[in-house]
Write an enzyme that holds these catalytic residues in place. Structure first.
Site, PDB file in Angstrom:
ATOM      1  N   GLU A   1       0.848  -1.206   0.000  1.00 30.14           N
ATOM      2  CA  GLU A   1       0.000   0.000   0.000  1.00 30.14           C
ATOM      3  C   GLU A   1       0.881   1.253   0.000  1.00 30.14           C
ATOM      4  O   GLU A   1       0.778   2.128   0.857  1.00 30.14           O
ATOM      5  CB  GLU A   1      -0.951  -0.006   1.194  1.00 30.14           C
ATOM      6  CG  GLU A   1      -2.058  -1.040   1.105  1.00 30.14           C
ATOM      7  CD  GLU A   1      -3.007  -0.792  -0.063  1.00 30.14           C
ATOM      8  OE1 GLU A   1      -2.907   0.260  -0.711  1.00 30.14           O
ATOM      9  OE2 GLU A   1      -3.840  -1.674  -0.344  1.00 30.14           O
TER      10      GLU A   1
ATOM     11  N   GLU B   1     -18.087  30.612 -37.799  1.00 30.36           N
ATOM     12  CA  GLU B   1     -18.749  30.133 -36.581  1.00 30.36           C
ATOM     13  C   GLU B   1     -19.737  31.175 -36.073  1.00 30.36           C
ATOM     14  O   GLU B   1     -19.405  32.366 -35.960  1.00 30.36           O
ATOM     15  CB  GLU B   1     -17.703  29.824 -35.506  1.00 30.36           C
ATOM     16  CG  GLU B   1     -18.289  29.189 -34.260  1.00 30.36           C
ATOM     17  CD  GLU B   1     -17.244  28.891 -33.212  1.00 30.36           C
ATOM     18  OE1 GLU B   1     -17.481  29.194 -32.028  1.00 30.36           O
ATOM     19  OE2 GLU B   1     -16.176  28.351 -33.584  1.00 30.36           O
TER      20      GLU B   1
END
EC number: 3.1.-.-
Length: 674
Positions: A310, A534
């Site tokens: 761990e 756009e």
């Protein structure tokens, strides 16, 4: 003199004392079992022939007479006395004749001796015995040992990988002279002949990291590895460090229990001060167990193998002690941890993903290619490619996913799946090789010999910005054409308004038209112009910009001009483009094309707003380098951005991406005469 049955009882009693955890210090060697005595010193005597014995032996006159008769006084007569042989034996010995050994036979024996040298080496025999016993344990051969050992065990790939890492490094450090031959034996034993030499060298590295989901048997598999190493590797020193004391104590007790119940009949097993030792009568094999809160206990040790369990949750102060063992060339450090992506503090080992040598091993239910699509699908519990499978004792379904996320948002991906979100987020989307190729390799679009291979259509994408804030956004304009299966950038503009007093639509249209006219003048083979303006910010302004561009271009050239049309709220086709969900698809398509070398730039690239201060390609590469993926939350669609804190905006790269995206024939139907 002791009788035979008395000697047998003493020997049996002595064996019992040896097996005990603590036996009397007065136990003497088994070399003189017939005279062993545990009496007080006042009753002991030292005899030349008997050694240490009970003083009552002096009362046995036959014993004393026998010892005196055969006592060696180192007299010269004894050494010079002639030995007597039977006449028939002497005549038989005289008839013996010996033939000289031929050179071929001598060479054969030398070659055979060299080949069998490895198998006679004591260190190799230890490794071979370890492999044999471990295989026996996997096959369920230890029926009288720990519960569950009588059943056959099937290892997961990461467990086999961990075992190979351990035994390969020990083999290289224990037998450096015969390392190559030992590795060939281990490659055959583990059936990994298909691996390249580069992959084999990874097993010999001094450090490696394993990130594995929870409940997959990480700690469980460490216990038999430590136990069998203690049994077979004479003089080995093993260290085990856990994030909590109760974890290290649990592993300590399990290792001790397995050692005592598996091979305590042959070896003395001792547990003292969190150290398990096995006496091999020549050297001791030891395993020290500590927690990250007491790493001082591992200082000054000479470990051959250091296991960090761990590791993501080990105190950062303790890592200084652990990493100090990297300087020792005979120490292998293995970091093992569950994958946790909740915070940076518990996933710092994922930074090793960009290490120059491979040392990070990540096990996940989902491969990196499908991780993001898996995150966006709220009910998915398995990878679409099914390359990685979960064990039979792991149960995952949509209900488990929903329940985990109800307790804590994102818990399913972070705690259960063991995803590699942090690795994927830190992964660079654009490779260094593709960026270098894009910067260095530029095509000359004025070469008349190549006119027939260039596309005849010029695609222009314009992303207008109606602000003077240079840090926020600007107008990006990109002109792109085709060259066989590749895409050529003819022009780039990154335009910023000077102030809000001027007409923004007119200024933006003039900038774009000026670049388009210059590109068309330099490249006479272009016979069609397709423009997409756009309109996400202001549709009316986008329509006006389109009209101004058409007017400026057609007043200078006779080229055919088409605009991308989108229905407005009244279902009337208008000359603007609305960017929606296809932006992510366009970005992914651009990344694929760019990394594959399909995006190139022209040597005669036109730019009036960038060339004054920067090379337009280098300016574009800065924005390409910032391109990254942003995942807002589980179940939501990920988006891409090239904006970074304190860096330039992403207007230009968006214009290039959309221009190449609209080059596909699937969008041709949307371009019409306005």
């Amino acid at each position: 003199m002791l009788r035979g049955d008395s000697a047998a009882k003493i020997q049996e009693r002595y064996a019992e004392l040896q097996k005990r955890k603590s036996h009397p210090t007065s136990c003497i060697s088994t070399a003189f079992t017939n005279v062993a005595t545990l009496c007080r010193k006042r009753y002991q005597m030292m005899h030349p022939e008997l050694g240490l014995a009970h003083s009552c032996n002096e009362a046995f006159l036959p014993l004393m007479a026998f010892c005196g008769r055969h006592r060696d006084y180192n007299s010269p007569e004894e050494s010079q006395r002639e030995l007597l042989f039977h006449e028939r034996l002497k005549s038989a010995l005289d008839k013996l004749t010996f033939r000289p050994c031929s050179e071929e036979q001598r060479a054969s024996y030398q070659k055979l001796d060299a080949l069998t040298e490895l198998y006679r080496d004591p260190q190799f025999q230890q490794i071979n015995n370890f492999m044999t016993d471990f295989k026996k344990w996997l096959d369920g051969g230890f029926s009288t040992a720990v519960e569950g050992d009588a059943k056959a065990i099937r290892l997961e790939p990461f467990q086999k990988n961990l075992l190979i890492h351990v035994i390969f490094f020990i083999a290289v450090t224990k037998i450096p002279v015969l390392a190559n031959r030992v590795l060939q034996y281990l490659i055959h034993a583990f059936q990994i002949d298909f691996l390249s030499q580069t992959s084999i060298d990874i097993f010999k590295q001094k450090a490696t990291v394993f990130l594995v989901p929870r409940r997959h048997g990480k700690t469980w598999f460490i216990i038999p590895i430590i136990s069998f190493l203690l049994k077979h590797m004479i003089g080995i020193s093993i260290g085990y460090v856990a994030h909590q004391k109760h974890v290290s104590q649990f592993v300590l007790k399990e290792v001790e229990f397995r050692c005592r119940h598996t091979f305590a009949r042959d070896y003395v097993v001792e547990n003292k001060d969190n150290v398990i030792s096995i006496d091999h009568r020549g050297a001791k094999s030891t395993a020290l167990f500590a927690s990250c809160y007491n790493t001082n206990s591992i200082r000054g040790q000479n470990f051959h193998l250091l296991l960090v369990d761990e590791a993501h949750f080990i105190k950062k102060e303790a890592f200084n002690t652990i990493l100090g063992f990297l300087a020792q060339n005979t120490t292998k450090i293995i970091f093992i941890s569950s994958t946790n992506t909740t915070s940076d503090s518990t996933c710092f080992l994922t930074r090793l993903n960009n290490a120059p040598f491979d040392m990070l091993n990540v096990v996940s239910y989902v491969c990196e290619e499908h991780l993001h699509s898996f995150t966006e699908k709220g009910d998915a519990t398995a990878c679409p490619c099914y390359r990685l499978h979960k064990p039979t004792f792991i149960s995952l379904n949509s209900q488990v996913r929903k329940t985990a996320n109800m307790f804590m948002p994102g818990a399913f991906m972070d705690e259960i799946i063991g995803g590699t979100n942090k690795i994927s987020q830190n992964t660079v989307l654009i490779t260094d090789q593709s960026r270098e190729e894009f910067d260095i390799l530029r095509y000359s679009t004025l070469n008349t010999n190549a006119y027939d291979y260039f596309g005849k259509t010029l695609y222009v994408y314009l992303d207008p910005a109606f602000t003077t804030n240079r840090k926020a956004s600007g107008t990006g304009v990109a002109a792109v054409g085709a060259y066989r299966h590749q895409f050529l950038i003819y022009g780039l503009e990154h335009f910023f308004l000077r102030d809000l007093s001027e007409s923004s639509e007119v200024a933006i249209a003039e900038c774009a038209a000026h670049m388009i006219i210059s590109v068309l003048s330099l490249h006479p083979y272009l016979d069609e112009l397709r423009i997409a303006v756009e309109g996400n910010t202001n549709q009316a302004a986008a329509v006006r910009i389109a009209c101004l561009i058409r007017q400026s271009v057609q007043s200078s050239t006779l080229i055919r001009v088409l605009f991308y049309h989108t229905p407005d709220q009244n279902h009337i086709e208008q000359p603007f483009y609305l960017m929606g969900r296809d932006k992510a698809l366009a970005v992914e398509q651009f990344i694929s094309r760019f990394n594959s070398g399909y995006i190139k730039a022209s040597q005669e690239l036109v730019s009036y707003t960038i060339k004054l201060s920067h090379d337009p390609i280098e300016y574009l590469l800065e924005q390409i380098q910032n391109l990254h993926r942003v995942t807002l939350a589980e179940g939501t669609t990920a988006r891409y951005s090239a904006k970074r804190q304190n860096r330039i905006s992403d207007d230009l790269i968006i214009a290039v991406i959309m221009a190449t995206y609209l080059c596909d024939d699937i969008h041709a139907i949307r371009f019409r005469v306005s």
